[in-house]
Design a protein around this motif. Structure first.
Motif, PDB file in Angstrom:
ATOM      1  N   SER A  64      18.102  -8.559 -34.379  1.00  0.00           N
ATOM      2  CA  SER A  64      18.611  -9.949 -33.892  1.00  0.00           C
ATOM      3  C   SER A  64      17.516 -10.723 -33.511  1.00  0.00           C
ATOM      4  O   SER A  64      16.358 -10.246 -33.147  1.00  0.00           O
ATOM      5  CB  SER A  64      19.569  -9.953 -32.643  1.00  0.00           C
ATOM      6  OG  SER A  64      18.614  -9.379 -31.529  1.00  0.00           O
ATOM      7  N   GLY A  65      17.568 -12.148 -33.913  1.00  0.00           N
ATOM      8  CA  GLY A  65      16.657 -13.069 -33.653  1.00  0.00           C
ATOM      9  C   GLY A  65      15.400 -13.112 -34.231  1.00  0.00           C
ATOM     10  O   GLY A  65      14.193 -13.649 -33.661  1.00  0.00           O
ATOM     11  N   ILE A  66      15.288 -12.649 -35.588  1.00  0.00           N
ATOM     12  CA  ILE A  66      13.927 -12.706 -36.220  1.00  0.00           C
ATOM     13  C   ILE A  66      14.244 -13.705 -37.398  1.00  0.00           C
ATOM     14  O   ILE A  66      15.277 -13.914 -37.645  1.00  0.00           O
ATOM     15  CB  ILE A  66      13.824 -11.267 -36.786  1.00  0.00           C
ATOM     16  CG1 ILE A  66      14.882 -10.646 -37.581  1.00  0.00           C
ATOM     17  CG2 ILE A  66      13.424 -10.226 -35.685  1.00  0.00           C
ATOM     18  CD1 ILE A  66      14.619  -9.180 -38.429  1.00  0.00           C
ATOM     19  N   PRO A  67      12.959 -14.013 -37.879  1.00  0.00           N
ATOM     20  CA  PRO A  67      13.099 -15.137 -39.281  1.00  0.00           C
ATOM     21  C   PRO A  67      14.089 -14.579 -40.258  1.00  0.00           C
ATOM     22  O   PRO A  67      14.004 -13.102 -40.471  1.00  0.00           O
ATOM     23  CB  PRO A  67      11.774 -15.108 -39.461  1.00  0.00           C
ATOM     24  CG  PRO A  67      10.985 -14.933 -38.533  1.00  0.00           C
ATOM     25  CD  PRO A  67      11.640 -13.695 -37.660  1.00  0.00           C
ATOM     26  N   GLU A  68      14.697 -15.574 -41.398  1.00  0.00           N
ATOM     27  CA  GLU A  68      15.259 -15.087 -42.430  1.00  0.00           C
ATOM     28  C   GLU A  68      14.562 -14.212 -43.259  1.00  0.00           C
ATOM     29  O   GLU A  68      13.354 -14.472 -43.471  1.00  0.00           O
ATOM     30  CB  GLU A  68      15.993 -16.323 -42.972  1.00  0.00           C
ATOM     31  CG  GLU A  68      16.936 -15.708 -44.317  1.00  0.00           C
ATOM     32  CD  GLU A  68      17.548 -17.272 -44.853  1.00  0.00           C
ATOM     33  OE1 GLU A  68      18.022 -17.013 -45.861  1.00  0.00           O
ATOM     34  OE2 GLU A  68      17.378 -18.359 -44.366  1.00  0.00           O
ATOM     35  N   GLY A  69      14.980 -13.104 -44.114  1.00  0.00           N
ATOM     36  CA  GLY A  69      14.239 -12.354 -44.806  1.00  0.00           C
ATOM     37  C   GLY A  69      13.109 -11.494 -44.074  1.00  0.00           C
ATOM     38  O   GLY A  69      12.460 -10.816 -44.816  1.00  0.00           O
ATOM     39  N   ALA A  70      13.062 -11.332 -42.584  1.00  0.00           N
ATOM     40  CA  ALA A  70      12.060 -10.536 -41.962  1.00  0.00           C
ATOM     41  C   ALA A  70      12.757  -9.258 -41.751  1.00  0.00           C
ATOM     42  O   ALA A  70      14.180  -9.017 -41.687  1.00  0.00           O
ATOM     43  CB  ALA A  70      11.493 -11.140 -40.838  1.00  0.00           C
ATOM     44  N   LEU A  71      12.085  -8.298 -41.247  1.00  0.00           N
ATOM     45  CA  LEU A  71      12.514  -6.907 -40.709  1.00  0.00           C
ATOM     46  C   LEU A  71      11.790  -6.648 -39.506  1.00  0.00           C
ATOM     47  O   LEU A  71      10.380  -6.501 -39.601  1.00  0.00           O
ATOM     48  CB  LEU A  71      12.364  -6.171 -42.133  1.00  0.00           C
ATOM     49  CG  LEU A  71      12.799  -4.493 -41.541  1.00  0.00           C
ATOM     50  CD1 LEU A  71      14.241  -4.323 -41.486  1.00  0.00           C
ATOM     51  CD2 LEU A  71      12.136  -3.316 -42.480  1.00  0.00           C
ATOM     52  N   ARG A  72      12.431  -6.333 -38.584  1.00  0.00           N
ATOM     53  CA  ARG A  72      11.774  -5.694 -37.370  1.00  0.00           C
ATOM     54  C   ARG A  72      11.602  -4.107 -37.431  1.00  0.00           C
ATOM     55  O   ARG A  72      12.738  -3.583 -37.902  1.00  0.00           O
ATOM     56  CB  ARG A  72      12.481  -5.941 -36.063  1.00  0.00           C
ATOM     57  CG  ARG A  72      11.877  -5.513 -34.789  1.00  0.00           C
ATOM     58  CD  ARG A  72      12.613  -5.885 -33.371  1.00  0.00           C
ATOM     59  NE  ARG A  72      12.388  -7.372 -33.221  1.00  0.00           N
ATOM     60  CZ  ARG A  72      13.224  -8.210 -33.065  1.00  0.00           C
ATOM     61  NH1 ARG A  72      14.825  -7.894 -33.274  1.00  0.00           N
ATOM     62  NH2 ARG A  72      13.145  -9.606 -32.874  1.00  0.00           N
ATOM     63  N   PHE A  73      10.475  -3.657 -36.957  1.00  0.00           N
ATOM     64  CA  PHE A  73      10.311  -2.032 -37.306  1.00  0.00           C
ATOM     65  C   PHE A  73       9.759  -1.506 -36.059  1.00  0.00           C
ATOM     66  O   PHE A  73       9.401  -2.174 -35.242  1.00  0.00           O
ATOM     67  CB  PHE A  73       9.266  -1.864 -38.448  1.00  0.00           C
ATOM     68  CG  PHE A  73       7.954  -2.456 -38.068  1.00  0.00           C
ATOM     69  CD1 PHE A  73       6.904  -1.664 -37.533  1.00  0.00           C
ATOM     70  CD2 PHE A  73       7.554  -3.682 -38.629  1.00  0.00           C
ATOM     71  CE1 PHE A  73       5.683  -2.014 -37.119  1.00  0.00           C
ATOM     72  CE2 PHE A  73       6.161  -4.165 -38.367  1.00  0.00           C
ATOM     73  CZ  PHE A  73       5.328  -3.303 -37.699  1.00  0.00           C
TER      74      PHE A  73
END
Length: 485
Positions: free
Chosen positions: A122-131
């Motif tokens: 949740s809450g990350i830019p479009e097309g991004a991935l939190r890892f």
């Protein structure tokens, strides 16, 4: 070196000696413990307050809650206190400090990373991935633990690492974990302790039992068999070791990812938790669980173990069963294949093997998948983390050891439906140690415990000569084309 184009990031994940935990340091001699306590008991309350103030002024700012840690360590030696007079809170803290010391988790190295998608996107830019990235941290005495980092891979392939806290925290060890009776029995059988005493202890336990249930049953058997025969003592000792090797951990949700440390708990990992290979596993019903295989080391022998977590706050640590649970480098596939779990492994310290199972805790019947083929992998090959699913097949990052014990990273492609079939392998390394990457605790090594694909890009964190870590990326399409050629 492969001609494939690598993107190198200006990211260096290096060890930091100031990240410390407080560990108990308790002499093995009861006489020495009593002597040290006696010196603290001889002080007046005013002297106690002054000495404690000195400790607090020097160490309080380096830890979240130093008081609770010192009290825990006081509790470990409280039975040696030779007075019945009540002790003040301050004197208890000071005695706890006398049996405590700081340990720099990553003072020697921070290496062998693996990377998985974060459970919270949740809450990350479009097309991004939190890892989430796991790393092997090594300090004094070569004791290894698991650390974590987090960050975001942007749509354009850029990577932002979250800031790293100066604080680190060991999780609470859940006091009354649960066990599966079937797995318990299987492991005891493998260890050669399937006898009348184990049957007596387990007879009164349910299919799923708690630590307190187990303890009550052991006490009952001891009482029934008093005085204990030698074989009974050895059996109960083994059962206790097995129970200690399966435990649960719990972190506070208030802790940042970089503040969470998994430090050795059981006797079989007293010298380290090594090379955790995390994978995001999707079950047949769509439920997601994160698994990690790691190597427990007690200074003499290794034992592969398994970690389970759904949220990176609550962890279960379990022993693995089966004749194939022998060597380092087990890596689980991220989903079932034809209804079975699949695992890469190394049984003979030379070849890469594959095996299948009905559940993730019991492994047997491995078969050779790949043997060394090129000179850069002519000593041995293994995996660099769990296979990655692509439309072209299972992408397996490999490590190869060649002349002068030089470690390189390669790649192979396996059939999606039948991963015992190798579609292709790189003839040249994808990544070799170059320049300052060659210098470190173990020179001439690049190594990884897991990568991931974001969009059409392979993100590969890797260790440099068992000292620090870095990140590169590569076009997935270029790599697959090379493997399919």
């Amino acid at each position: 070196m492969s001609k494939l184009r690598l993107r190198r990031y200006e990211i260096s994940i290096s060890p930091e000696s100031s990240r410390v935990i407080i560990r108990p340091f308790i002499p093995s001699s009861p006489r020495l413990i009593t002597t040290v306590i006696g010196r603290a008991l001889a002080l007046t309350e005013k002297e106690v307050a002054a000495e404690l103030a000195r400790v607090k002024s020097e160490f309080d700012s380096r830890h979240f809650d130093i008081d609770s840690l010192l009290l825990q360590h006081f509790a470990k030696v409280e039975t040696h206190v030779f007075t019945h007079r009540p002790l003040s809170h301050e004197r208890r803290l000071l005695i706890g400090a006398l049996f405590s010391g700081e340990y720099a988790l990553e003072s020697a190295a921070l290496f062998n990373p693996s990377i998985v998608p974060h459970p919270d996107q949740s809450g990350i830019p479009e097309g991004a991935l939190r890892f989430i990235m796991s790393l092997r941290a090594t300090g004094e005495g070569h004791i290894s633990s698991i650390e974590f980092r987090s960050g975001v891979i942007l749509a354009d392939g850029g990577i932002n690492l979250d800031s790293v806290s100066r604080f680190v925290t060991i999780p609470e060890v859940v006091p009354n974990p649960s066990y599966r009776k079937e797995s318990f029995v299987t492991k005891l059988h493998e260890m050669g302790f399937d006898n009348e005493w184990t049957a007596t202890v387990l007879e009164s336990l349910e299919d799923h039992f708690s630590r307190s249930d187990f303890t009550r049953s052991v006490r009952a058997v001891r009482k029934q068999a008093a005085p204990a025969a030698r074989d009974l003592h050895r059996t109960l000792e083994c059962m206790q070791w097995l129970a200690d090797s399966n435990y649960e951990l719990r972190f506070s949700e208030k802790l940042a990812m970089s503040e969470r440390i998994i430090f050795p708990v059981s006797a079989n990992e007293s010298n380290g938790i090594e090379d955790a290979r995390f994978v995001r596993f999707t079950g047949a019903n769509g439920e997601v669980m994160y698994y990690a295989t790691y190597t427990a080391y007690n200074g003499k022998a290794i034992l592969p173990q398994l970690i389970e977590t759904a949220d990176f706050l609550n962890f279960r640590v379990l022993t693995l069963n089966g004749e194939a649970v022998q060597n380092k480098g087990m890596a689980l596939f991220p989903r079932l294949i034809q209804g079975s779990y699949a695992m890469l492994s190394r049984q003979d310290d030379e070849n890469m093997l594959i095996m299948f199972a009905n559940e993730p805790h019991h492994w047997s019947d491995p078969q050779i998948l790949m043997r060394p083929a090129e000179m850069w992998e002519s000593v041995k090959i293994g995996n660099c983390g769990s296979p990655i699913e692509t439309e072209a097949g299972w992408l397996v990052l490999t490590h190869g050891v060649g002349p002068m014990r030089k470690y390189c990273i390669g790649a192979a492609l396996l059939d999606l439906e039948d991963p015992t079939k190798v579609i292709g392998r790189l003839k040249e390394p994808l990544l070799s140690p170059e320049g300052n990457e060659r210098e470190g605790y173990v020179p001439n090594v690049v190594y990884s415990c897991g990568a991931l694909v974001h969009g059409r890009t392979l993100i590969l964190p890797y260790a440099m000569s068992d000292k620090a870590s870095a990140i590169v990326s590569i076009s997935l399409d270029e790599l697959l084309d090379e493997l399919r050629r």
